[in-house]
Design an enzyme around this catalytic site. Sequence first.
Site, PDB file in Angstrom:
ATOM      1  N   ASP A   1      95.099  31.748  46.218  1.00  0.00           N
ATOM      2  CA  ASP A   1      94.671  31.030  47.411  1.00  0.00           C
ATOM      3  C   ASP A   1      95.985  30.666  48.084  1.00  0.00           C
ATOM      4  OD1 ASP A   1      94.169  28.936  49.230  1.00  0.00           O
ATOM      5  OD2 ASP A   1      92.240  28.594  48.269  1.00  0.00           O
ATOM      6  N   HIS A   2      96.336  31.376  49.149  1.00  0.00           N
ATOM      7  CA  HIS A   2      97.718  31.258  49.638  1.00  0.00           C
ATOM      8  C   HIS A   2      98.046  29.853  50.148  1.00  0.00           C
ATOM      9  CE1 HIS A   2      96.076  32.061  53.685  1.00  0.00           C
ATOM     10  NE2 HIS A   2      97.198  31.542  54.147  1.00  0.00           N
TER      11      HIS A   2
ATOM     12  N   LYS B   1     101.849  26.949  50.070  1.00  0.00           N
ATOM     13  CA  LYS B   1     102.546  26.354  51.211  1.00  0.00           C
ATOM     14  C   LYS B   1     103.340  25.130  50.734  1.00  0.00           C
ATOM     15  CE  LYS B   1      99.039  27.800  54.571  1.00  0.00           C
ATOM     16  NZ  LYS B   1      99.599  28.641  55.607  1.00  0.00           N
TER      17      LYS B   1
ATOM     18  N   ASP C   1      85.220  31.986  54.389  1.00  0.00           N
ATOM     19  CA  ASP C   1      86.592  32.401  54.677  1.00  0.00           C
ATOM     20  C   ASP C   1      87.586  31.253  54.474  1.00  0.00           C
ATOM     21  OD1 ASP C   1      88.461  34.364  55.675  1.00  0.00           O
ATOM     22  OD2 ASP C   1      88.549  33.228  57.550  1.00  0.00           O
TER      23      ASP C   1
ATOM     24  N   HIS D   1      90.425  27.526  50.790  1.00  0.00           N
ATOM     25  CA  HIS D   1      91.574  26.747  51.254  1.00  0.00           C
ATOM     26  C   HIS D   1      91.240  25.263  51.418  1.00  0.00           C
ATOM     27  CE1 HIS D   1      93.094  30.679  51.839  1.00  0.00           C
ATOM     28  NE2 HIS D   1      92.671  30.878  53.068  1.00  0.00           N
TER      29      HIS D   1
ATOM     30  N   LYS E   1      87.749  29.059  64.519  1.00  0.00           N
ATOM     31  CA  LYS E   1      88.569  30.025  65.258  1.00  0.00           C
ATOM     32  C   LYS E   1      88.479  29.689  66.744  1.00  0.00           C
ATOM     33  CE  LYS E   1      89.172  33.146  61.805  1.00  0.00           C
ATOM     34  NZ  LYS E   1      90.504  33.328  61.189  1.00  0.00           N
TER      35      LYS E   1
HETATM   36  C1  BG6 Z   1      92.887  33.570  55.542  1.00  0.00           C
HETATM   37  C2  BG6 Z   1      91.627  33.797  56.331  1.00  0.00           C
HETATM   38  O1  BG6 Z   1      92.604  33.336  54.194  1.00  0.00           O
HETATM   39  O2  BG6 Z   1      93.552  32.439  56.065  1.00  0.00           O
HETATM   40  C3  BG6 Z   1      91.931  33.980  57.796  1.00  0.00           C
HETATM   41  O3  BG6 Z   1      90.959  34.950  55.828  1.00  0.00           O
HETATM   42  C4  BG6 Z   1      92.749  32.827  58.316  1.00  0.00           C
HETATM   43  O4  BG6 Z   1      90.736  34.111  58.551  1.00  0.00           O
HETATM   44  C5  BG6 Z   1      93.952  32.594  57.410  1.00  0.00           C
HETATM   45  O5  BG6 Z   1      93.178  33.147  59.618  1.00  0.00           O
HETATM   46  C6  BG6 Z   1      94.684  31.338  57.810  1.00  0.00           C
HETATM   47  O6  BG6 Z   1      95.876  31.275  57.100  1.00  0.00           O
HETATM   48  P1  BG6 Z   1      97.108  30.461  57.657  1.00  0.00           P
HETATM   49  O7  BG6 Z   1      98.112  30.511  56.544  1.00  0.00           O
HETATM   50  O8  BG6 Z   1      97.548  31.149  58.893  1.00  0.00           O
HETATM   51  O9  BG6 Z   1      96.588  29.087  57.930  1.00  0.00           O
END
Ligand code: BG6
Length: 507
Positions: free
Chosen positions: A187-188, A192, A245, A250, A350
Amino acid sequence: MNHNSEKKKLPPVLIFIFGGSGDLNYRKLTPALYNLFLDNSMPEKFSIVGIARTEYDESAYKEHLLDGIINFSRRKDEDRKWTEFSKHLSYLKLDVSDEKAYGSIAELAKQKEQEFGEYPTLLFYMAVAPQLVPVIIKNLGLIQVCTDVKHSRIVVEKPFGHDLESAREMNLLLAGIFKEEQIYRIDHYLGKETVQNILALRFANALFEPIWNKNYIDHVQITSAETVGVEGRGGYYENSGALRDMVQNHILQLLCMIGMEAPISFDADEIRNKKVDVLNALRKIDKEEVYDYAVRGQYSEGWMQGEKVMGYRQEKDVKPDSTTETFAAIKFYIDNWRWEGVPFYVRTGKHMHEKTTALTIQFKPAPHYSFPAEAAETWRPNRLSISIQPEMDICLRFQAKKPGQHMVLTPVDMVFNYKDAYDGYEPEAYETLLYDVMEGDATLFMRADQVEAAWKVVMPVIEVWRERKPIDFPNYSPDSWGPEDAEALIARDGHNWITLPPKRKEK
Ligand code: BG6
């Protein structure tokens, strides 16, 4: 998450990126690996193999990745290190559904062992469309290399499943081939810097923890707003929507960071246990009450900062009568002693008015106003705002006496800003996470039970939204803060959304 300030030199690694010709590799993975290389954080011996079905000659593949560096890396090729880095890259054309083709992976591992003089750690990165992941896992299971727990790891991107049932199936499939310690569910957001700092803020300071509970906190808000639309990813997004998503992963992870109890150590499982406790304590919304707790939205056509943008239903690969939500707002409660009765409002969307991810801890008003009424006219309760991106700061609002003959109190901000405090070193989330996988540290990754617990939380909303189609879509204009119902959701409790970053907004 490297716990020591000194970076360890990592053992040799051989990285296989499934989806080597795809967007994730182009925009995020190769730029991250390249930055680690520039920082001297890659192992001395490493090799990265992009795997895909497309026919590519190797130099064209490298050209393509260099283009990604130029467009998306935080550092470009100023140091002229790309040529050196690119010697570690190669491309393997492979049809992932052809089980016989996987023999070449085992062979490459042997070849690299000879070249490196020791057997490398193998990383299998699933940067492919979600529907391809199961077949790749199955086929990897056919080659012996994956049984070596110490030397092989698999990285699985989100979305992890489509719902609770499919996430369980995926976990079972993975568990049949890999041990849990070999599985890195990404989960990126957890990579951060500003997100990791929440743990430092809460647990390395004696100041906040004693008031971090229902006695002092009125409510919490989490906003993750994006100005972009679905950016040509309609095919994926149609089967996902904002809830799957962003919220299931997140946003719930951010909520866990705010809600968790203090860990007794920095052990990966200890941190993950504390987070999963929060997910398990989140109130399961009764299906009959979903409309009191959750709001969905979809953007119409309109204008974003002077530019005409199409509605979601007009986007490529989106059905003209699509009911997929591009906005979601939900009120959560954590049913435990610390948080009893404290609402956590979250929203994401979005084509919103501003790009911002921020958390706000709204404290209760001071219990007694000893100042004269006129002094306290502009008085505001304390508030702690944690801006994750693009602003990277923490801002504590408190009252101060306005200079002058009279006692007049006004709210002021005390701000810690990353960019001012540290000079410019800001690794991207993927750099941190890829380093952790190479090092074998799973602290910032999701365990099977966490993913399933997070699905359980959102399932009632998913089910009700699927069963009862929205009749008012599209219901918000681009460049707004989402549908009106989202305002009503929070206004019913006497609050309003705080459109961060407040230091820019409220002077
Ligand atoms: C991704 C989603 O996991 O996270 C995208 O699939 C979204 O839809 C993105 O735009 C947002 O990531 P960040 O790091 O730009 O907030």
